[in-house]
Design a protein around this motif. Structure first.
Motif, PDB file in Angstrom:
ATOM      1  N   GLY A   7      37.297  16.982  -1.080  1.00 38.37           N
ATOM      2  CA  GLY A   7      36.782  18.421  -1.855  1.00 38.37           C
ATOM      3  C   GLY A   7      37.608  19.363  -1.834  1.00 38.37           C
ATOM      4  N   TYR A   8      38.064  19.966  -2.736  1.00 37.73           N
ATOM      5  CA  TYR A   8      39.242  20.807  -2.662  1.00 37.73           C
ATOM      6  C   TYR A   8      38.832  22.470  -3.281  1.00 37.73           C
ATOM      7  N   GLY A   9      37.948  22.989  -2.829  1.00 41.91           N
ATOM      8  CA  GLY A   9      37.542  24.254  -3.132  1.00 41.91           C
ATOM      9  C   GLY A   9      37.872  25.347  -2.089  1.00 41.91           C
ATOM     10  N   ASN A  10      37.267  26.489  -1.958  1.00 38.93           N
ATOM     11  CA  ASN A  10      37.840  27.410  -0.942  1.00 38.93           C
ATOM     12  C   ASN A  10      37.757  26.732   0.448  1.00 38.93           C
ATOM     13  N   LEU A  11      36.759  25.899   0.828  1.00 36.05           N
ATOM     14  CA  LEU A  11      36.652  25.388   2.159  1.00 36.05           C
ATOM     15  C   LEU A  11      37.809  24.366   2.084  1.00 36.05           C
ATOM     16  N   GLY A  12      38.126  23.638   1.322  1.00 38.02           N
ATOM     17  CA  GLY A  12      39.260  22.406   1.509  1.00 38.02           C
ATOM     18  C   GLY A  12      40.604  23.206   1.628  1.00 38.02           C
ATOM     19  N   ARG A  13      40.715  24.364   0.686  1.00 38.04           N
ATOM     20  CA  ARG A  13      42.105  24.845   1.043  1.00 38.04           C
ATOM     21  C   ARG A  13      41.935  25.677   2.481  1.00 38.04           C
ATOM     22  N   GLY A  14      41.047  26.038   3.145  1.00 36.16           N
ATOM     23  CA  GLY A  14      40.924  26.673   4.320  1.00 36.16           C
ATOM     24  C   GLY A  14      41.450  25.502   5.465  1.00 36.16           C
ATOM     25  N   VAL A  15      40.767  24.452   5.096  1.00 39.42           N
ATOM     26  CA  VAL A  15      41.067  22.980   6.242  1.00 39.42           C
ATOM     27  C   VAL A  15      42.503  22.769   5.939  1.00 39.42           C
ATOM     28  N   GLU A  16      43.126  22.660   4.790  1.00 36.23           N
ATOM     29  CA  GLU A  16      44.669  22.507   4.449  1.00 36.23           C
ATOM     30  C   GLU A  16      45.363  23.503   5.423  1.00 36.23           C
ATOM     31  N   ALA A  17      45.207  24.593   5.440  1.00 36.75           N
ATOM     32  CA  ALA A  17      45.903  25.915   5.976  1.00 36.75           C
ATOM     33  C   ALA A  17      45.812  25.677   7.566  1.00 36.75           C
TER      34      ALA A  17
END
Lengths: 324, 324
Positions: A7-17
């Motif tokens: 899942g690549y919403g706001n949270l997914g991008r936060g995890v990636e960072a």
């Protein structure tokens, strides 16, 4: 540690960072329900994969970090993925946690995986602080305050009102209530006495602003029990002044020991970015999930089950020498 | 759970008060180096025993809580008692923790006991908060502030000056430094910029107050690196205004995530009674020591090794349902 993001919403991008800040981890794949060819991610070398292909990644991922929503995604997604992956999710529907736990525990125990649920800051770090403080001060009282911060659920609720183009809702703790709690007074506080709600709303041209305001402030379950302010602004102002997702809050326990000595424990978060902080918590606990699974300790886990040393990249002897 | 208290000063009495708040525990014996017949304790039904008889209590105590001092008592006492008892101590000489750990670990592993060291609030809860926050925000910086509170070590140092009858020293965090840290500025702070020291001193009649003041403010290792105020007061005022042992402090980590978003995590203690709070932490962790020993997990442990659920009287399912 090889990590997958589901899942690549706001949270997914936060995890990636967050993964990029942890040198013992690498992001190997992002799974999306959208067309993978249309999705650009920030991490070079990581794959973008359709969720329908997830099983072919079974042996390439140590821990899957689930970034779906709690309302409809995670109740299905977490038990299903636990059949094949060690994982961590941020399921945050407090009242349904026991049901979610049972479903995930059954799947994980059957499959021999380790699946951590309800990780983040609330549930998550706030839960941990409630637990530690209540064990230390059994004769006491807990208070949780949220904000000042954007509530996505409340913002969405406003957006569903006809005539609303966009909206941002801030949950704001009431300073006087915080001061009374910190003083050890142990007040009984109503919902209305603890938080107020500030709404910034972009209305469609010609929409009846009074009617929108009325629909917001009387909305049961969301606003009716709070003092709520509604401010109409332009789309430009919303995008300029309210583009961030700040949040935070306080967990306070006041207790008594001995002959009435007052003891106050407070944990406070002040976050510029809610999804990036939540993502950072998920990544630290993903490390613990990986280690727990390696020890053959399977089933559903929560933050309460993790010895803190398991969260760290630093070897135990160094933690004892330098951080204790 | 049957608990023993080894040493009955301020901390021992704090532990005793905490045990009374935990219905799954009972105090069975207090061990003292003094004459047991001369010692009155608060708990009815608990024995008062000379330390030389401790071995005859080996099978009657699940966890021994050690309440000796870190300077000379615990380095000897903890490894020796670990040969026969599960235990927890509050060893707080940070720089010597690895040496203490090694001695206790060897004794506990050989004997098949579980021995937790350096439990309390610093080391202890502050250490846990440094660890959690640093794992969540690897790109960040830690700050620990102490006070406003009474430092026993510094008070003792003043008392050793000729002409001083009694003294109380308060460690005080400097508000401006706290504010700069909370703002996320990540300042480099000298010792002098973080804390100041307030001393209340009772001088003997005819003693040279200027000389005492000079000896205090220039004392290396204790006061020379701080801005220190010295106020001379009467014995009556000291006993009236400074009889409590308040303390507390803050652990703050400021970090960056994503594209420079600022995240601030703060843990704050405001304690009317330092020994009663420390005692309450020791008692909660004694519960975990008992469970850890029951699982056959022996050796020296720290707060970093304890899954938080092990601290609680409440069953895991209830914690998950109501506290997560």
């Amino acid at each position: 540690m090889n990590i997958g993001i589901y899942g690549y919403g706001n949270l997914g991008r936060g995890v990636e960072a967050a993964i990029a800040q942890n040198p013992d981890m690498q992001l190997v794949a992002v799974f999306t329900r959208r067309d993978p060819d249309g999705l650009k991610i920030a991490t070079e070398g990581a794959a973008v994969v359709h969720t329908s292909d997830v099983l072919s990644w079974k042996d390439k991922i140590d821990v899957m970090i689930l970034c779906g929503g709690s309302a409809t995604d995670l109740p299905e997604m977490t038990p299903a993925l636990a059949e094949n992956f060690n994982l961590v999710d941020s399921y945050d529907n407090h009242s349904s946690i026991p049901k979610h736990f049972a479903a995930v525990d059954a799947a994980a125990k059957k499959a021999g995986t380790t699946a951590m649920i309800s990780c983040g800051w609330d549930p998550g770090m706030f839960s941990l602080n409630r637990l530690y403080a209540s064990c230390i001060l059994p004769d006491g009282k807990d208070y949780t305050f949220w904000g000042r911060g954007v509530s996505q659920g409340h913002s969405d609720a406003i957006r569903r009102i006809p005539g609303v183009l966009d909206a941002r809702q801030y949950t704001v703790p009431i300073e006087n209530a915080l001061a009374r709690v910190r003083s050890g007074e142990n007040p009984e506080l109503t919902t209305r006495q603890k938080h107020l709600r500030e709404c910034y709303v972009v209305a469609a041209e010609g929409a009846d602003q009074d009617e929108i305001r009325q629909k917001i402030v009387t909305m049961p379950g969301y606003f009716a029990d709070y003092d709520t302010t509604v401010t109409f602004i332009t789309m430009e102002e919303l995008q300029r002044e309210h583009k961030g997702l700040p949040h935070g809050g306080n967990v306070i326990r006041t207790g008594k020991t001995g002959n009435g000595n007052k003891q106050v424990v407070e944990y406070k978060l002040t976050l510029d970015s809610n999804p990036e902080f939540t993502g950072s918590v998920l990544v630290a606990f993903a490390r613990a999930v990986c280690r727990t699974a390696a020890r053959g300790d399977y089933g559903c886990k929560t933050v309460f089950d993790v010895a803190p040393a398991d969260l760290s990249m630093v070897p135990r002897e160094e933690l004892i020498a330098h951080m204790l």
